[in-house]
Design a protein around this motif. Structure first.
Motif, PDB file in Angstrom:
ATOM      1  N   ARG A 297       0.825  -1.202   0.000  1.00  0.00           N
ATOM      2  CA  ARG A 297       0.000   0.000   0.000  1.00  0.00           C
ATOM      3  C   ARG A 297       0.869   1.266   0.000  1.00  0.00           C
ATOM      4  N   GLN A 298       1.930   1.258   0.797  1.00  0.00           N
ATOM      5  CA  GLN A 298       2.826   2.410   0.842  1.00  0.00           C
ATOM      6  C   GLN A 298       3.528   2.615  -0.500  1.00  0.00           C
ATOM      7  N   TYR A 299       3.826   1.519  -1.175  1.00  0.00           N
ATOM      8  CA  TYR A 299       4.471   1.626  -2.486  1.00  0.00           C
ATOM      9  C   TYR A 299       3.541   2.297  -3.495  1.00  0.00           C
ATOM     10  N   ILE A 300       2.263   1.913  -3.469  1.00  0.00           N
ATOM     11  CA  ILE A 300       1.294   2.518  -4.393  1.00  0.00           C
ATOM     12  C   ILE A 300       1.120   4.007  -4.091  1.00  0.00           C
ATOM     13  N   ILE A 301       1.052   4.342  -2.818  1.00  0.00           N
ATOM     14  CA  ILE A 301       0.921   5.755  -2.435  1.00  0.00           C
ATOM     15  C   ILE A 301       2.158   6.539  -2.853  1.00  0.00           C
ATOM     16  N   ALA A 302       3.319   5.920  -2.734  1.00  0.00           N
ATOM     17  CA  ALA A 302       4.559   6.596  -3.134  1.00  0.00           C
ATOM     18  C   ALA A 302       4.562   6.908  -4.626  1.00  0.00           C
ATOM     19  N   LEU A 303       3.997   6.022  -5.435  1.00  0.00           N
ATOM     20  CA  LEU A 303       3.902   6.291  -6.865  1.00  0.00           C
ATOM     21  C   LEU A 303       3.074   7.546  -7.147  1.00  0.00           C
ATOM     22  N   LEU A 304       1.975   7.699  -6.393  1.00  0.00           N
ATOM     23  CA  LEU A 304       1.141   8.886  -6.577  1.00  0.00           C
ATOM     24  C   LEU A 304       1.851  10.147  -6.097  1.00  0.00           C
ATOM     25  N   VAL A 305       2.533  10.048  -4.974  1.00  0.00           N
ATOM     26  CA  VAL A 305       3.216  11.226  -4.426  1.00  0.00           C
ATOM     27  C   VAL A 305       4.312  11.698  -5.366  1.00  0.00           C
ATOM     28  N   ILE A 306       5.024  10.763  -5.962  1.00  0.00           N
ATOM     29  CA  ILE A 306       6.092  11.134  -6.903  1.00  0.00           C
ATOM     30  C   ILE A 306       5.527  11.899  -8.091  1.00  0.00           C
ATOM     31  N   GLN A 307       4.335  11.498  -8.552  1.00  0.00           N
ATOM     32  CA  GLN A 307       3.724  12.189  -9.674  1.00  0.00           C
ATOM     33  C   GLN A 307       3.320  13.622  -9.326  1.00  0.00           C
ATOM     34  N   MET A 308       3.093  13.897  -8.063  1.00  0.00           N
ATOM     35  CA  MET A 308       2.665  15.236  -7.645  1.00  0.00           C
ATOM     36  C   MET A 308       3.819  16.221  -7.521  1.00  0.00           C
ATOM     37  N   ILE A 309       5.056  15.743  -7.472  1.00  0.00           N
ATOM     38  CA  ILE A 309       6.213  16.625  -7.308  1.00  0.00           C
ATOM     39  C   ILE A 309       6.598  17.188  -8.670  1.00  0.00           C
ATOM     40  N   PRO A 310       6.608  18.503  -8.849  1.00  0.00           N
ATOM     41  CA  PRO A 310       7.000  19.073 -10.155  1.00  0.00           C
ATOM     42  C   PRO A 310       8.472  18.857 -10.435  1.00  0.00           C
ATOM     43  N   GLY A 311       8.789  18.663 -11.698  1.00  0.00           N
ATOM     44  CA  GLY A 311      10.181  18.438 -12.070  1.00  0.00           C
ATOM     45  C   GLY A 311      11.076  19.632 -11.815  1.00  0.00           C
ATOM     46  N   GLU A 312      10.509  20.855 -11.864  1.00  0.00           N
ATOM     47  CA  GLU A 312      11.308  22.055 -11.617  1.00  0.00           C
ATOM     48  C   GLU A 312      11.880  22.072 -10.198  1.00  0.00           C
ATOM     49  N   ALA A 313      11.176  21.438  -9.263  1.00  0.00           N
ATOM     50  CA  ALA A 313      11.654  21.439  -7.880  1.00  0.00           C
ATOM     51  C   ALA A 313      12.841  20.509  -7.675  1.00  0.00           C
ATOM     52  N   LEU A 314      13.079  19.612  -8.616  1.00  0.00           N
ATOM     53  CA  LEU A 314      14.142  18.615  -8.453  1.00  0.00           C
ATOM     54  C   LEU A 314      15.291  18.805  -9.425  1.00  0.00           C
ATOM     55  N   MET A 315      15.231  19.831 -10.276  1.00  0.00           N
ATOM     56  CA  MET A 315      16.205  19.902 -11.362  1.00  0.00           C
ATOM     57  C   MET A 315      17.632  20.139 -10.847  1.00  0.00           C
ATOM     58  N   PHE A 316      17.809  20.922  -9.778  1.00  0.00           N
ATOM     59  CA  PHE A 316      19.158  21.149  -9.263  1.00  0.00           C
ATOM     60  C   PHE A 316      19.717  19.878  -8.618  1.00  0.00           C
ATOM     61  N   THR A 317      18.860  19.149  -7.902  1.00  0.00           N
ATOM     62  CA  THR A 317      19.305  17.890  -7.305  1.00  0.00           C
ATOM     63  C   THR A 317      19.654  16.864  -8.378  1.00  0.00           C
ATOM     64  N   ILE A 318      18.807  16.787  -9.402  1.00  0.00           N
ATOM     65  CA  ILE A 318      19.069  15.833 -10.483  1.00  0.00           C
ATOM     66  C   ILE A 318      20.354  16.193 -11.221  1.00  0.00           C
ATOM     67  N   PHE A 319      20.551  17.472 -11.463  1.00  0.00           N
ATOM     68  CA  PHE A 319      21.783  17.896 -12.144  1.00  0.00           C
ATOM     69  C   PHE A 319      23.020  17.528 -11.316  1.00  0.00           C
ATOM     70  N   GLY A 320      22.954  17.752  -9.996  1.00  0.00           N
ATOM     71  CA  GLY A 320      24.088  17.405  -9.151  1.00  0.00           C
ATOM     72  C   GLY A 320      24.385  15.921  -9.157  1.00  0.00           C
ATOM     73  N   MET A 321      23.326  15.093  -9.138  1.00  0.00           N
ATOM     74  CA  MET A 321      23.538  13.643  -9.150  1.00  0.00           C
ATOM     75  C   MET A 321      24.152  13.189 -10.470  1.00  0.00           C
ATOM     76  N   VAL A 322      23.593  13.667 -11.588  1.00  0.00           N
ATOM     77  CA  VAL A 322      24.116  13.256 -12.892  1.00  0.00           C
ATOM     78  C   VAL A 322      25.542  13.754 -13.086  1.00  0.00           C
ATOM     79  N   ASP A 323      25.827  14.956 -12.599  1.00  0.00           N
ATOM     80  CA  ASP A 323      27.182  15.488 -12.710  1.00  0.00           C
ATOM     81  C   ASP A 323      28.166  14.672 -11.873  1.00  0.00           C
ATOM     82  N   SER A 324      27.747  14.263 -10.683  1.00  0.00           N
ATOM     83  CA  SER A 324      28.640  13.444  -9.841  1.00  0.00           C
ATOM     84  C   SER A 324      28.883  12.068 -10.448  1.00  0.00           C
TER      85      SER A 324
END
Length: 316
Positions: free
Chosen positions: A143-170
């Motif tokens: 049940r928590q896994y299914i809820i996590a899928l929905l929560v991930i969809q609610m997070i806008p990509g703009e809010a994660l772009m700096f974190t994603i860039f840092g991970m890919v760069d590392s």
């Protein structure tokens, strides 16, 4: 014909006549009800036509503009049909030589094709496994896994772009197909699992049990009975995954920084900025070429989607 043979036929005819006299008046509708139904059908038909025209008109205007000279595009008088038909805009887009500050169309097309194709294959594989696990098996944290899928969809990509860039760069994966594919998978996979989960849940598990009773193993029952019924769902989710990966702009802009690593949306932006005076006709030609693979892909899988539905219904 004997009297004994005619008697049942006569009674059947009389019974049908009596039933028709009783049923027919009940099926008749009053003139007011028929008029109301006609007005309702006309209203909804008109609304459907308006929605269709509003949806198709931007696509038509893009095609119309791509076949005009740029002087006709910037003219204050709109032209509903290209009076001075030309293919020069497509020649400019396709065969313009590459520059140090931006890539050409063939290079960007191959980059988009590689990233989208790799994303689509890996996404369907993992989404298929994840959807089956969520729909068919009971495990702790489901049940928590299914809820996590929905929560991930609610997070806008703009809010994660700096974190994603840092991970890919590392990981030293900037300007690489693998790096952008990993980012696309992280964004497309949760939606694909959630969508495919509905198709898996719609196939009864009793079908596999019936096939196992007939002598199939669990693996044979899955591939011979369940998988053909899930093929339309895989194609449908594949279409959405393809569109999301092909048209994605923000993450590609952040991760693919070199001109030789541009995808088509980034190439179109660079093509617009490189012109001293905006060549809207060539930009519309580039936009048409950008949208064309999506249309071809959908037309290609549409028949297989319908065929999968029919085949699944027959086998079920």
């Amino acid at each position: 014909m004997s009297v004994a043979t005619r008697a049942p036929q006569t009674r059947a005819a009389e019974t049908a006549s009596v039933d028709s006299r009783h049923v027919t008046p009940g099926r008749r509708h009053s003139p007011t009800r028929r008029l109301k139904h006609a007005w309702s059908s006309t209203l909804w038909g008109t609304v459907s036509i308006i929605v269709f025209v509003c949806s198709v008109f931007p696509v038509y205007w893009m095609l119309n503009t791509s076949f005009k000279p740029n002087a006709d595009v910037i003219s204050p008088t709109p032209q509903w049909w290209p009076e001075n038909f030309t293919l020069r805009n497509y020649v400019t887009v396709l065969f313009e030589p590459a520059r140090p500050d931006r890539a050409n169309f063939p290079s960007a097309f191959m980059m988009s094709l590689a990233v989208t194709g790799l994303t689509l294959l890996i996404c369907l594989l993992f989404a298929f496994i994840g959807a089956i696990a969520v729909s068919r098996f009971k495990f702790r944290g489901r049940r928590q896994y299914i809820i996590a899928l929905l929560v991930i969809q609610m997070i806008p990509g703009e809010a994660l772009m700096f974190t994603i860039f840092g991970m890919v760069d590392s990981w030293r994966l900037l300007n690489t197909v693998i790096g952008l594919t990993i980012v696309y998978l992280a964004g497309v996979l949760p939606f694909t699992i959630w969508m495919l989960r509905g198709f898996v849940a719609g196939v009864p598990a009793d079908l596999e049990e019936a096939a196992m009773i007939d002598g199939c193993t669990r693996t044979q029952a899955f591939w011979k009975v369940t998988f053909p019924l899930l093929a339309p769902g895989l194609i449908s989710t594949g279409v959405f995954a393809f569109i999301q990966a092909w048209n994605e702009f923000l993450m590609a802009l952040i991760i693919m920084q070199g001109p030789g690593a541009y995808t088509l949306p980034i190439w179109l932006r660079a093509f617009q900025q490189a012109t001293q005076s905006t060549n809207w006709a060539a930009i519309m030609a580039g936009s048409t070429l950008l949208a064309l693979p999506v249309v071809i892909f959908f037309l290609f899988v549409q028949g297989r989607m319908t065929g999968g539905l029919v085949a699944g219904a027959v086998k079920g």
